[in-house]
Design a protein around this motif. Structure first.
Motif, PDB file in Angstrom:
ATOM      1  N   ARG A  58      98.521  97.468  66.647  1.00  0.00           N
ATOM      2  CA  ARG A  58      99.680  96.667  67.038  1.00  0.00           C
ATOM      3  C   ARG A  58     100.285  97.128  68.355  1.00  0.00           C
ATOM      4  O   ARG A  58     101.053  96.376  68.965  1.00  0.00           O
ATOM      5  CB  ARG A  58     100.762  96.740  65.942  1.00  0.00           C
ATOM      6  CG  ARG A  58     100.364  96.142  64.611  1.00  0.00           C
ATOM      7  CD  ARG A  58     101.579  95.691  63.817  1.00  0.00           C
ATOM      8  NE  ARG A  58     102.626  96.678  63.714  1.00  0.00           N
ATOM      9  CZ  ARG A  58     102.897  97.389  62.622  1.00  0.00           C
ATOM     10  NH1 ARG A  58     102.161  97.244  61.535  1.00  0.00           N
ATOM     11  NH2 ARG A  58     103.896  98.251  62.600  1.00  0.00           N
ATOM     12  N   GLU A 102     105.909 103.634  64.419  1.00  0.00           N
ATOM     13  CA  GLU A 102     105.663 102.498  63.539  1.00  0.00           C
ATOM     14  C   GLU A 102     106.139 102.823  62.126  1.00  0.00           C
ATOM     15  O   GLU A 102     105.872 103.911  61.611  1.00  0.00           O
ATOM     16  CB  GLU A 102     104.172 102.135  63.534  1.00  0.00           C
ATOM     17  CG  GLU A 102     103.702 101.621  64.884  1.00  0.00           C
ATOM     18  CD  GLU A 102     102.208 101.361  64.939  1.00  0.00           C
ATOM     19  OE1 GLU A 102     101.465 102.141  64.319  1.00  0.00           O
ATOM     20  OE2 GLU A 102     101.784 100.394  65.598  1.00  0.00           O
ATOM     21  N   THR A 141     107.682  98.126  64.868  1.00  0.00           N
ATOM     22  CA  THR A 141     107.160  99.023  65.892  1.00  0.00           C
ATOM     23  C   THR A 141     108.243  99.222  66.947  1.00  0.00           C
ATOM     24  O   THR A 141     108.753  98.254  67.510  1.00  0.00           O
ATOM     25  CB  THR A 141     105.906  98.445  66.567  1.00  0.00           C
ATOM     26  OG1 THR A 141     104.914  98.176  65.574  1.00  0.00           O
ATOM     27  CG2 THR A 141     105.333  99.425  67.574  1.00  0.00           C
ATOM     28  N   ARG A 156     102.188  94.055  69.762  1.00  0.00           N
ATOM     29  CA  ARG A 156     102.068  92.793  69.057  1.00  0.00           C
ATOM     30  C   ARG A 156     102.926  92.848  67.789  1.00  0.00           C
ATOM     31  O   ARG A 156     102.949  93.878  67.108  1.00  0.00           O
ATOM     32  CB  ARG A 156     100.610  92.545  68.648  1.00  0.00           C
ATOM     33  CG  ARG A 156      99.722  92.085  69.777  1.00  0.00           C
ATOM     34  CD  ARG A 156      99.842  90.581  69.969  1.00  0.00           C
ATOM     35  NE  ARG A 156      98.991  90.102  71.037  1.00  0.00           N
ATOM     36  CZ  ARG A 156      97.684  89.943  70.935  1.00  0.00           C
ATOM     37  NH1 ARG A 156      97.053  90.274  69.818  1.00  0.00           N
ATOM     38  NH2 ARG A 156      96.993  89.467  71.935  1.00  0.00           N
ATOM     39  N   THR A 188      93.323  92.791  72.022  1.00  0.00           N
ATOM     40  CA  THR A 188      94.115  93.835  71.386  1.00  0.00           C
ATOM     41  C   THR A 188      95.061  94.483  72.403  1.00  0.00           C
ATOM     42  O   THR A 188      94.827  94.416  73.618  1.00  0.00           O
ATOM     43  CB  THR A 188      93.210  94.914  70.790  1.00  0.00           C
ATOM     44  OG1 THR A 188      92.349  95.416  71.825  1.00  0.00           O
ATOM     45  CG2 THR A 188      92.378  94.349  69.647  1.00  0.00           C
ATOM     46  N   ALA A 198     103.809  92.504  63.898  1.00  0.00           N
ATOM     47  CA  ALA A 198     103.013  92.522  62.675  1.00  0.00           C
ATOM     48  C   ALA A 198     102.819  91.098  62.179  1.00  0.00           C
ATOM     49  O   ALA A 198     103.726  90.262  62.262  1.00  0.00           O
ATOM     50  CB  ALA A 198     103.705  93.367  61.608  1.00  0.00           C
ATOM     51  N   GLN A 199     101.649  90.814  61.664  1.00  0.00           N
ATOM     52  CA  GLN A 199     101.334  89.450  61.234  1.00  0.00           C
ATOM     53  C   GLN A 199     101.841  89.211  59.817  1.00  0.00           C
ATOM     54  O   GLN A 199     101.093  89.232  58.844  1.00  0.00           O
ATOM     55  CB  GLN A 199      99.840  89.200  61.335  1.00  0.00           C
ATOM     56  CG  GLN A 199      99.326  89.226  62.757  1.00  0.00           C
ATOM     57  CD  GLN A 199     100.064  88.240  63.657  1.00  0.00           C
ATOM     58  OE1 GLN A 199     100.132  87.051  63.370  1.00  0.00           O
ATOM     59  NE2 GLN A 199     100.631  88.737  64.757  1.00  0.00           N
ATOM     60  N   THR A 236     102.987  88.894  73.128  1.00  0.00           N
ATOM     61  CA  THR A 236     102.881  90.347  73.290  1.00  0.00           C
ATOM     62  C   THR A 236     104.102  90.841  74.048  1.00  0.00           C
ATOM     63  O   THR A 236     104.473  90.263  75.072  1.00  0.00           O
ATOM     64  CB  THR A 236     101.612  90.714  74.075  1.00  0.00           C
ATOM     65  OG1 THR A 236     100.465  90.229  73.395  1.00  0.00           O
ATOM     66  CG2 THR A 236     101.495  92.221  74.246  1.00  0.00           C
ATOM     67  N   GLU A 274      98.359 105.312  68.046  1.00  0.00           N
ATOM     68  CA  GLU A 274      98.889 104.930  66.742  1.00  0.00           C
ATOM     69  C   GLU A 274      98.377 105.820  65.613  1.00  0.00           C
ATOM     70  O   GLU A 274      98.961 105.824  64.524  1.00  0.00           O
ATOM     71  CB  GLU A 274      98.508 103.487  66.401  1.00  0.00           C
ATOM     72  CG  GLU A 274      99.151 102.425  67.250  1.00  0.00           C
ATOM     73  CD  GLU A 274      98.679 101.051  66.836  1.00  0.00           C
ATOM     74  OE1 GLU A 274      99.506 100.255  66.376  1.00  0.00           O
ATOM     75  OE2 GLU A 274      97.466 100.784  66.967  1.00  0.00           O
TER      76      GLU A 274
END
Length: 350
Positions: free
Chosen positions: A138, A160, A165, A323, A298, A325-326, A274, A64
């Motif tokens: 992520r 990203e 993503t 994952r 992670t 994004a929160q 995930t 990333e």
């Protein structure tokens, strides 16, 4: 050393440390951070050599954030019952000075550990220079070639943009350099059209890989609340969490040669889930319920844990984990199908 190294004797410590220093220098680390990175990497590999069964390690630019150096270490035992205790200086299970994990936790920009007694440990840690942006953690991906090959015919790419993503997995047909050339072509094509819808991206790969060995491909676009997925061939796609998993649908074919009508599916994606894409170098028989705690870690640790548990030495292997994004997740209709039509393609290219 962007390939796996067996941590079987002390010579592995120096080899991995030298590569980590090389990557740190290329990333612009100052001398203090280069030295700290070397110490933490040495501790991690030394722990594998001294204590682990079938320990392996990889050090590389973070997928990333290329200016970040990442190390991932995996073993098959003995595992730790109390990771938090092991992270405290002075704790040892073998009579040696217990400074390894404690030093790592202080020096690394970020780290994550998953360990189960009797099954083994996965450690991921990364180092980022002071002003460089740290990776969002992520998405991650790993490859491993068949047997003792040095070139893997499977590969991945991660793109990203804001909370979105988009990832590619390609399983080049066969093994070795020719398969890797097909996968490299897929990655190049993907990076050129990564802003398009997954089905349009797969269509571009299908036409653009003509003349290569070809391969199976899958693209997933992950955002808060949903994942859009399109695949051609036998790359597996899953939505996984601690209690189970849901499969995503690909169509039969070989990118570059033959394939049916491409379809894109949209699935609801809980914030705790995930997205997992993997080639057939990993079996489909892994079960999140039998991997306690793994899917709370992670993406790098999840990917390494799945490679250890489901990877085959009789084939090239690739796994990517993502994952969402929160952010406040928006609701998406489950399993909505979109057929790639000429109109969809034009829109994606527009």
């Amino acid at each position: 050393m962007t390939s796996w190294v067996r941590a079987e004797d002390p010579s592995a410590v120096g080899a991995v440390r030298r590569k980590a220093v090389e990557l740190a220098e290329a990333a612009g680390f100052d001398q203090a951070l280069i030295g700290q990175t070397a110490v933490a990497v040495s501790e991690a590999v030394s722990n594998l050599v001294k204590h682990a069964m079938e320990g392996t390690v990889i050090v590389r630019p973070h997928p990333e954030a290329p200016a970040t150096v990442e190390l991932i270490a995996v073993d098959r035992g003995p595992g730790m019952a109390d990771v938090a205790r092991a992270l405290r200086d002075g704790y040892s299970t073998s009579g040696t000075l217990g400074i390894g994990l404690g030093a790592i936790s202080r020096i690394a920009t970020g780290y994550d550990v998953h360990s189960v007694p009797g099954k083994g440990t996965v450690l991921a840690m990364h180092f980022t220079a002071g002003r460089a942006p740290a990776p969002p953690l992520r998405a991650s991906g790993l490859t491993r070639p068949i047997g003792d090959e040095t070139v893997c015919g499977d590969g991945f790419a991660i793109a990203e943009e804001g909370p979105v993503t988009t990832v590619l997995v390609c399983d080049g047909l066969g093994h070795g350099h020719i398969a890797a050339q097909a996968t490299q072509r897929a990655v190049e094509l993907f990076l050129g059209v990564r802003d398009q819808e997954p089905a349009a991206i797969v269509e571009r790969l299908h036409t653009g890989m003509n003349g290569t060995r070809g391969g199976a491909v899958a693209v997933a676009r992950v955002e808060p609340g949903q994942v859009c997925f399109a695949g051609l061939g036998n790359v597996s796609g899953w939505i996984a969490h601690a209690q189970g998993r849901q499969g995503m649908v690909s169509v039969p074919g070989i990118a570059g040669y033959q394939g049916g009508r491409l379809r894109q599916y949209t699935y609801e994606l809980p914030g705790y889930a995930t997205v997992v894409l993997h080639s057939d170098g990993l079996t489909d028989r892994w079960d999140p319920a039998l991997l306690p705690g793994l899917f709370s870690r992670t993406p790098a640790v999840i990917a390494a844990g799945l490679m250890r548990e489901a990877g085959s030495r009789r084939d090239d292997a690739c796994v990517v984990t993502v994952r969402p994004a929160q952010e406040t997740a928006r609701q998406a209709p489950p399993a909505q199908e979109t057929t790639l039509s000429q109109e969809t393609t034009r829109h994606g290219q527009g």
